[in-house]
Design a protein around this motif. Structure first.
Motif, mmCIF file in Angstrom:
data_model
loop_
_atom_site.group_PDB
_atom_site.id
_atom_site.type_symbol
_atom_site.label_atom_id
_atom_site.label_comp_id
_atom_site.label_asym_id
_atom_site.label_seq_id
_atom_site.Cartn_x
_atom_site.Cartn_y
_atom_site.Cartn_z
ATOM 1 N N ILE A 318 19.722 10.501 -27.752
ATOM 2 C CA ILE A 318 20.367 9.501 -26.908
ATOM 3 C C ILE A 318 20.150 8.112 -27.505
ATOM 4 C CG2 ILE A 318 20.464 8.511 -24.587
ATOM 5 C CD1 ILE A 318 21.406 11.429 -24.810
ATOM 6 N N ASP A 319 21.234 7.337 -27.582
ATOM 7 C CA ASP A 319 21.171 5.962 -28.084
ATOM 8 C C ASP A 319 20.497 5.091 -27.023
ATOM 9 O OD1 ASP A 319 21.539 3.443 -29.033
ATOM 10 O OD2 ASP A 319 23.669 3.673 -29.481
ATOM 11 N N LEU A 320 19.291 4.619 -27.312
ATOM 12 C CA LEU A 320 18.540 3.831 -26.341
ATOM 13 C C LEU A 320 19.220 2.492 -26.073
ATOM 14 C CD1 LEU A 320 16.017 3.659 -24.583
ATOM 15 C CD2 LEU A 320 14.810 2.670 -26.536
ATOM 16 N N VAL A 321 19.821 1.900 -27.086
ATOM 17 C CA VAL A 321 20.513 0.612 -26.904
ATOM 18 C C VAL A 321 21.639 0.764 -25.883
ATOM 19 C CG1 VAL A 321 21.897 -1.166 -28.033
ATOM 20 C CG2 VAL A 321 19.923 -0.170 -29.224
ATOM 21 N N THR A 359 17.185 10.827 -17.509
ATOM 22 C CA THR A 359 16.440 9.643 -17.932
ATOM 23 C C THR A 359 17.065 8.375 -17.361
ATOM 24 O OG1 THR A 359 15.860 10.794 -19.981
ATOM 25 C CG2 THR A 359 15.528 8.414 -19.928
ATOM 26 N N LEU A 360 18.389 8.322 -17.337
ATOM 27 C CA LEU A 360 19.074 7.173 -16.742
ATOM 28 C C LEU A 360 18.718 7.060 -15.264
ATOM 29 C CD1 LEU A 360 21.112 4.887 -17.250
ATOM 30 C CD2 LEU A 360 22.928 6.475 -16.563
ATOM 31 N N GLN A 361 18.656 8.200 -14.568
ATOM 32 C CA GLN A 361 18.296 8.175 -13.151
ATOM 33 C C GLN A 361 16.863 7.703 -12.960
ATOM 34 O OE1 GLN A 361 20.540 9.064 -10.544
ATOM 35 N NE2 GLN A 361 18.954 7.950 -9.424
ATOM 36 N N ILE A 362 15.956 8.105 -13.853
ATOM 37 C CA ILE A 362 14.566 7.644 -13.761
ATOM 38 C C ILE A 362 14.506 6.124 -13.778
ATOM 39 C CG2 ILE A 362 12.399 7.495 -15.053
ATOM 40 C CD1 ILE A 362 12.852 10.429 -15.899
ATOM 41 N N PHE A 363 15.169 5.496 -14.765
ATOM 42 C CA PHE A 363 15.094 4.038 -14.890
ATOM 43 C C PHE A 363 15.898 3.332 -13.810
ATOM 44 C CE2 PHE A 363 13.800 5.324 -19.195
ATOM 45 C CZ PHE A 363 12.608 4.628 -19.255
ATOM 46 N N LYS A 364 16.964 3.965 -13.342
ATOM 47 C CA LYS A 364 17.709 3.374 -12.210
ATOM 48 C C LYS A 364 16.824 3.310 -10.978
ATOM 49 C CE LYS A 364 22.571 4.349 -13.265
ATOM 50 N NZ LYS A 364 23.785 5.108 -12.857
ATOM 51 N N ASN A 365 16.105 4.397 -10.702
ATOM 52 C CA ASN A 365 15.233 4.410 -9.526
ATOM 53 C C ASN A 365 14.095 3.400 -9.669
ATOM 54 O OD1 ASN A 365 16.881 6.483 -8.718
ATOM 55 N ND2 ASN A 365 15.256 7.979 -8.410
ATOM 56 N N LEU A 366 13.510 3.319 -10.873
ATOM 57 C CA LEU A 366 12.410 2.376 -11.077
ATOM 58 C C LEU A 366 12.887 0.928 -10.963
ATOM 59 C CD1 LEU A 366 10.464 4.034 -14.042
ATOM 60 C CD2 LEU A 366 9.808 3.989 -11.629
ATOM 61 N N HIS A 610 28.610 18.493 -16.335
ATOM 62 C CA HIS A 610 28.823 17.118 -15.913
ATOM 63 C C HIS A 610 28.322 16.895 -14.495
ATOM 64 C CE1 HIS A 610 30.886 13.281 -15.271
ATOM 65 N NE2 HIS A 610 31.409 13.802 -14.167
ATOM 66 N N THR A 611 28.584 17.834 -13.632
ATOM 67 C CA THR A 611 28.215 17.641 -12.233
ATOM 68 C C THR A 611 26.779 18.030 -11.941
ATOM 69 O OG1 THR A 611 29.052 19.837 -11.700
ATOM 70 C CG2 THR A 611 30.559 18.001 -11.420
ATOM 71 N N GLU A 612 26.244 18.996 -12.695
ATOM 72 C CA GLU A 612 24.916 19.508 -12.337
ATOM 73 C C GLU A 612 23.781 18.703 -12.928
ATOM 74 O OE1 GLU A 612 23.835 21.894 -10.188
ATOM 75 O OE2 GLU A 612 25.902 21.677 -9.590
ATOM 76 N N THR A 613 24.011 18.044 -14.058
ATOM 77 C CA THR A 613 22.900 17.317 -14.655
ATOM 78 C C THR A 613 22.858 15.874 -14.179
ATOM 79 O OG1 THR A 613 24.236 16.761 -16.584
ATOM 80 C CG2 THR A 613 22.899 18.746 -16.707
ATOM 81 N N ALA A 614 23.851 15.438 -13.480
ATOM 82 C CA ALA A 614 23.868 14.057 -13.017
ATOM 83 C C ALA A 614 22.975 13.903 -11.811
ATOM 84 C CB ALA A 614 25.296 13.634 -12.697
ATOM 85 N N ILE A 615 21.690 13.958 -12.062
ATOM 86 C CA ILE A 615 20.729 13.819 -10.960
ATOM 87 C C ILE A 615 20.670 12.346 -10.607
ATOM 88 C CG2 ILE A 615 18.371 14.276 -10.231
ATOM 89 C CD1 ILE A 615 19.852 16.739 -10.848
#
Length: 615
Positions: A318-321, A359-366, A610-615
């Motif tokens: 995943i591109d971190l930038v 990972t995106l959801q982790i940082f969104k929640n934080l 697409h739908t199942e991993t979008a936690i």
């Protein structure tokens, strides 16, 4: 000792034999289960104990093989053979009878069976006791000092060896001990050692001490058994209560999602041109309220899906930038509205190995948590490069968290600074989801915080090489691709069917509707009804489930359409069943944009991912 139990107290055991063998614990509410547990523990030790006693008896024979007569040795080894054969036959019969079968002492017949095995062990104990009681008569008359001390050592070991029976069935232990010590006591009593008399009292003193020790062990082990069983019952009660809570939340969530689904679809189907300019702010606030409610329900769904094990981790480079850029776009307006400074490090081109959506959801929640609990100052994302991994920190200048509460904040529905449960501050699930997502991806998560000095969450991500082929972000085709798309809607709720039809028609789709299996069969019987996509509800009331819809569609249509399941169910078991179907799945209330994105997915793209991993 009093024992409270969730089970109904049993009737008091009757009979003198029961009271003697149970020594009073038959009055306990958990007496039936305790009876089985002590029987099971005791029977596990019987075989090894009998084998060890047999070995000790053979050693005795070998000690006197050169000094005893052939007749004496024959009697001794003959008794060993007789007692050993009895033990082997009884234990063999027990193990064959009990193979794969756990007796239930609450059933009178099976309680009597346990009592019979108890009596069988009492018989074996008496056999071994009387065999060892003959030892002084056979061997000690002309024995040497070495032989006498060797015999006493073996008797001591043999008498103190049965630890389980001493604690669980003291009557069996006493049945073995009494004839042995009586015989040795008689032999010692008959010995004339002039003025020395202590040896005459040794056998009864040893008998009294071992019997007292046996009864003390009995009380200790029975207390331990009762405590362990009570804890097991309490654990089962907690598990049942948790399952009931899960079922209740799933049922409540399903019932709430249905009208919310219809409301969301109706709102999505209303074109902007149909709303007067003066009503636009109210219209937008309505949409925001529906979206906020949907997000709260989705947080509950995320926890259920993670606990059910249906959210699978799909790591990639995943591109971190790009990931940090998306966070900057989403959270900069939120920070500005609160007058906060949002600072996000700009790393060089670097890739991390993780599941992007999780990972995106982790940082969104934080970030959402940091902005919510910070009134002045800044929220920062900083990056430390450690060659093989990155430590990404989300730091704020907020209120901070006391050390005593730093574990509790990762539990569900915990909000330290929201005792009034204001709905505008969420449900207290954000950090619980963060912890689960980190555990699922095996990403280390650390927290540093002090009251009044803000909080800092550290996430460690492994670095990796850039992918060989660039990962181009998914870009949907023009919405004109939806024009003429043939869609069959299957749902038993009239409002949802109507709202979904209106939304699909506004996208120029050709729509058929069915409110049950019989209606579905009628629609598919029409020559013109050849859907490219079937949108089906999971639960159709009394008219079946999604699996039944799939079966009907596969049986009637020659060309199998794309099937999408819409569900408001959050039961972990049901989510696992739906996951196993391998079909795209949307969770109610489905937003119009979410449905449109799925319909625009190329057919070869696994939309379920697409739908199942979008936690």
């Amino acid at each position: 000792m009093q024992i409270s139990s969730p089970t109904t107290p049993r009737q008091t055991q009757s009979g003198i034999l029961d009271k003697l063998t149970n020594l009073g614990f038959g009055e306990y509410p958990l007496a039936d289960e305790m009876q089985w547990e002590r029987h099971h523990l005791f029977m596990q030790e019987v075989g090894p104990r009998m084998a060890a006693t047999l070995v000790a008896a053979v050693i005795v024979g070998l000690l006197f093989v050169n000094s005893a007569s052939t007749a004496t040795l024959a009697i001794w080894f003959g008794m060993n053979l007789f007692v050993g054969l009895n033990s082997w036959l009884i234990l063999g019969r027990y193990h064959n009878h009990q193979k794969g079968h756990r007796p239930d002492p609450s059933i009178p017949k099976q309680r009597r069976a346990i009592l019979r095995w108890h009596l069988a062990n009492l018989y074996l104990s008496l056999l071994w006791g009387f065999q060892w009681a003959t030892l002084p008569l056979l061997f000690l008359g002309d024995a040497s000092i070495v032989q006498i001390f060797s015999i006493l050592l073996l008797v001591t070991i043999t008498s103190t060896m049965p630890s389980i029976s001493m604690g669980l069935y003291p009557d069996i232990y006493v049945a073995f001990l009494t004839p042995v010590l009586t015989a040795f006591g008689w032999h010692l009593w008959s010995m004339d050692l002039e003025d020395v008399w202590l040896h005459k009292a040794m056998a009864p003193a040893v008998w009294l001490s071992l019997v007292g020790f046996s009864y003390a062990m009995f009380k200790t082990q029975i207390h331990a058994l009762a405590t362990r069983l009570e804890l097991q019952h309490s654990k089962r009660e907690i598990e049942l209560a948790n399952q009931a809570k899960t079922r209740f939340l799933a049922a409540a969530s399903h019932d709430i999602r249905q009208p919310l689904q219809a409301a969301s679809l109706y709102w999505s189907a209303i074109p902007d041109s149909a709303v007067a300019n003066a009503q636009h702010p109210m219209f937008e606030r309505l949409g925001a309220s529906l979206k906020a409610t949907n997000e709260l329900l989705n947080h509950l769904l995320d926890v259920s899906r993670l606990d059910a094990g249906v959210a699978t981790c799909q790591p990639a480079a995943i591109d971190l930038v790009e990931l940090l850029g998306e966070l900057r776009v989403v959270f900069s307006p939120l920070a500005e509205r609160k007058g906060l400074l949002l600072e996000i490090d700009q790393p060089p081109d670097i890739y991390v190995w993780c599941d992007r959506a999780m990972t995106l959801q982790i940082f969104k929640n934080l970030l959402a948590n940091a902005i919510q609990y910070t009134t002045t100052g800044a929220v920062c994302i900083s990056i430390k490069n450690h060659s093989t991994h990155l430590q990404i920190s989300v730091d704020d200048t907020g209120i901070g968290i006391p050390k005593s509460h730093q574990q509790a904040i990762f539990e569900e529905f915990v909000q330290l600074h929201n005792p009034g449960r204001q709905h505008t501050k969420g449900l207290g699930l954000g950090l619980a989801i963060v912890r689960r997502l980190c555990q699922l991806q095996q990403l280390p998560l650390m927290l540093e915080s002090e009251p009044g000095h803000g909080s800092c969450f550290h996430i460690t991500l492994p670095q990796c090489k850039a992918p060989t082929l660039p990962q181009a972000p998914y870009t949907p085709a023009a919405e004109a691709r939806l024009a003429g798309l043939k869609v069959l809607v299957v749902d038993d709720h009239e409002d949802i069917v109507e709202a979904l039809s209106m939304l699909l028609v506004s996208w120029d789709c050709d729509v058929w509707v069915a409110q049950g299996l019989s209606s579905l069969k009628q629609q598919l019987a029409q020559p013109a009804c050849v859907p490219e996509v079937v949108l089906t509800d999971d639960m159709l009331g009394d008219d079946g489930q999604a699996e039944d819809v799939i079966q009907v569609v596969n049986r009637i249509l020659e060309s199998i359409p794309r099937i999408v399941i819409m569900t408001g169910n959050t039961l972990p078991q049901r989510m696992q069943q739906l996951q196993s179907l391998g079909l795209p799945m949307l969770h109610k209330p489905v937003q119009g944009e979410e449905l449109k994105a799925l319909l625009l997915q190329p057919e070869h793209t696994p939309a379920a991912t697409h739908t199942e991993t979008a936690i």
